[in-house]
Design an enzyme around this catalytic site. Structure first.
Site, PDB file in Angstrom:
ATOM      1  N   LYS A  19      -7.584 -12.060  33.369  1.00 49.20           N
ATOM      2  CA  LYS A  19      -7.462 -12.142  31.904  1.00 49.20           C
ATOM      3  C   LYS A  19      -8.546 -11.313  31.247  1.00 49.20           C
ATOM      4  O   LYS A  19      -8.315 -10.629  30.255  1.00 49.20           O
ATOM      5  CB  LYS A  19      -7.584 -13.611  31.449  1.00 49.20           C
TER       6      LYS A  19
ATOM      7  N   GLU B 253     -12.932 -17.716  22.358  1.00 50.67           N
ATOM      8  CA  GLU B 253     -12.145 -16.897  21.428  1.00 50.67           C
ATOM      9  C   GLU B 253     -12.043 -17.636  20.093  1.00 50.67           C
ATOM     10  O   GLU B 253     -12.142 -18.864  20.054  1.00 50.67           O
ATOM     11  CB  GLU B 253     -10.717 -16.698  21.956  1.00 50.67           C
TER      12      GLU B 253
ATOM     13  N   HIS C 284       2.896 -25.798  28.075  1.00 48.10           N
ATOM     14  CA  HIS C 284       2.701 -24.379  28.398  1.00 48.10           C
ATOM     15  C   HIS C 284       3.800 -23.815  29.270  1.00 48.10           C
ATOM     16  O   HIS C 284       3.634 -22.768  29.876  1.00 48.10           O
ATOM     17  CB  HIS C 284       1.331 -24.150  29.035  1.00 48.10           C
TER      18      HIS C 284
ATOM     19  N   ARG D 158       5.517  -8.605  35.985  1.00 42.54           N
ATOM     20  CA  ARG D 158       6.717  -8.973  36.756  1.00 42.54           C
ATOM     21  C   ARG D 158       7.909  -9.020  35.816  1.00 42.54           C
ATOM     22  O   ARG D 158       7.742  -8.993  34.601  1.00 42.54           O
ATOM     23  CB  ARG D 158       6.514 -10.357  37.381  1.00 42.54           C
TER      24      ARG D 158
END
Ligand code: MV4
Length: 505
Positions: free
Chosen positions: A116, A200, A235, A292
């Site tokens: 990430k 963040e 999620h 992907r």
């Protein structure tokens, strides 16, 4: 073009890739574990190779066995699908070292975008907007507090090695930082073996919008627009659509351009998806890249008319991309529901078992990407998604109405599925308004009356419980969007005793 292609996957995505092979005149080769011996993908392939016992760690995750099967079959290429080994750089490398083609990006791209923080750095270098914050790992609470002052509350702590929401904590004030930092680090350590977290700016009520890109090995890179993926439960995406209900051509062009810039900066090739958060003012921020083919690729295919798997295989075979950016058009609207073998009335508990009856929907604007058949035994070893139901219409409303028609036709006997859950959500006024964000499902469950509690029904007979639940369900249906008489579905309570079998609970 390849003569033979081995699919290192199972279920609906293996069937999907087999179909792309058929369209390209390629012979599809399947692999299977003990429980998948009679699976649909095995039945539809030209050849099938046993690769091990049911647990994925003994079969679909064993790279060596998959490569051996490819060599034994004479396949020139291996398609990983999604999940399993699709984003393992070591596997892509091993495939290439075995002299085979990996149908996906380069191992370096997988490696770069798999972290990430590296992905974030790549986006910053490419001049794309990222969520304000710092990607560097925070040593302790003190450093987190200092950084949070720079970023400005509310902030979000995230696991550096993570994803999928694990190790994430929203922090609204300095007082909350200590416990949030400790909990996020502990969860990150438990989930990823790496306690490091970064900070963040927290984006309030964001939409989760992703951009599909396609790039060949010669630098030709285009985007195919966005998919709205905000309807997520824990999620996990459950309903996806194309285009976003925002349907904003300027936003699409800007996000698409940012996605292409990031992909080009990373010398990316194959299909790929760049995930963004979009705030209430339509500012977008790069989150992460998926290297992907994605589960939800059908909604993009339906609206652009482009076969993504076909393009992915052609690119892997060294073909140039013949589609130019100016050729891409978005026509109509598509919605996808992921049909899981889970029981929505038991908190989505997996519901494996034999499918004793299967009636699948069809007709105008309906696409059922299924990996199962009547009589198939849904195993408990793998992800419980049994199919993806997508519908297409000229407008979002038509696509949703067609989805409701398709869901009414869709009957799966012998196991529980998420079909009744989708029938409810698609009726929900907030969903139908298109004013959705990643908090939708949480809000939906808060306002949805749960069935009567256990003690209230302990002295009722089973039939009385069924009647109460059916009546509650009907009541809920009326409340959500009081239908006109013409569209009023027959009350299941009135149906009791009549022979209208095969309706999902
Ligand atoms: C965020 C965010 C808001 N602000 N980051 C969720 C998992 C991973 N894909 C990143 N995610 C988010 N990151 C900032 N700075 C909101 C999400 C998010 C989300 C958060 C909570 C519940 C559901 C969510 C679904 C998608 C994205």
């Amino acid at each position: 073009m390849f003569r033979k292609l081995l699919i290192a996957n199972r279920g609906e995505i293996a069937v999907r890739i087999i179909r792309a092979c058929r369209d390209l005149g390629i012979s599809p080769i399947a692999v299977y574990s003990t429980v998948d011996r009679n699976a649909l993908h095995v039945q539809l392939a030209d050849e099938a190779y046993f690769i091990g016992e049911a647990p994925a760690a003994q079969s679909y995750l064993v790279g060596e066995k998959i490569i051996a099967a490819a060599q034994q079959s004479g396949a020139e290429a291996i398609h990983p699908g999604y999940g399993f080994l699709s984003e393992r750089a070591w596997f892509a490398r091993a495939v290439e070292e075995a002299g085979l083609i990996f149908v996906g990006p380069s191992p370096d791209s997988i490696e770069l975008m798999g972290s990430k923080t590296n992905a974030r750095e790549a986006a910053i270098k490419a001049g794309a907007p990222v969520v304000p914050g710092t990607a560097n790992k925070l040593a302790n609470t003190a450093e987190a507090l200092v950084t949070a002052i720079d970023v400005g509350y509310p902030v979000m702590l995230k696991a550096s090695a993570g994803g999928g929401g694990k190790g994430m904590r929203i922090v609204r004030t300095a007082e909350e930082m200590q416990s949030a930092f400790e909990n996020a680090s502990a969860e990150a350590q438990a989930s990823f073996g790496d306690p490091s977290v970064y900070i963040e700016k927290y984006i309030e009520r964001p939409r989760h919008i992703e951009i599909q890109i396609v790039a060949d090995k010669y630098g030709n890179t285009i985007h195919l627009g966005e998919r709205e993926c905000s309807i997520q439960r824990r999620h996990q995406k459950v309903i996806e659509e194309c285009p976003s209900p925002l349907n904003d051509p300027v936003l699409r062009a800007n996000m698409g351009a940012a996605a292409v810039k990031i992909a080009k900066a990373a010398s990316y090739y194959s299909v790929g998806t760049l995930e963004f958060l979009v705030d209430a003012n339509r500012n977008f921020y790069f989150l992460e890249m998926n290297t992907r083919l994605q589960v939800e690729h059908p909604v993009t295919e339906l609206v652009t008319g482009i076969d993504l798997v076909r393009e992915q295989i052609r690119i892997a075979a060294g073909h140039e991309l013949v589609i130019r950016q100016e050729d891409v058009q978005w026509q109509g609207h598509a919605v996808e529901c992921r049909v899981y073998a889970e029981d929505p009335e038991k908190n989505f508990l997996p519901s494996p078992g034999k499918i004793t009856k299967l009636r699948t929907p069809s007709g105008p604007g309906v696409r059922d990407d299924s990996g199962v058949y009547e009589g198939w035994e849904v195993p408990l070893f793998y992800d419980p998604m049994i199919s993806k139901l997508a519908t297409y219409g000229a407008t979002r409303e038509e696509a949703i109405n067609r989805m409701q028609r398709a869901l009414r036709e869709y009957y799966v006997g012998g196991i529980r599925t998420t079909i009744p859950f989708f029938q409810e959500v698609l009726n929900d006024a907030e969903f139908r308004s298109g004013e959705i964000d990643t908090g939708f499902i949480a809000r939906y469950f808060e306002r949805r009356p749960t069935p009567p509690k256990g003690d209230a029904t302990s002295d009722l007979t089973d039939l009385e419980i069924v009647a109460a639940l059916v009546a509650a369900y009907d009541f809920l249906q009326q409340q959500q969007s009081p239908p006109t008489i013409a569209t009023q579905p027959p009350s299941k309570w009135k149906a009791v005793g009549r022979n209208i079998a095969f309706t999902n609970r």
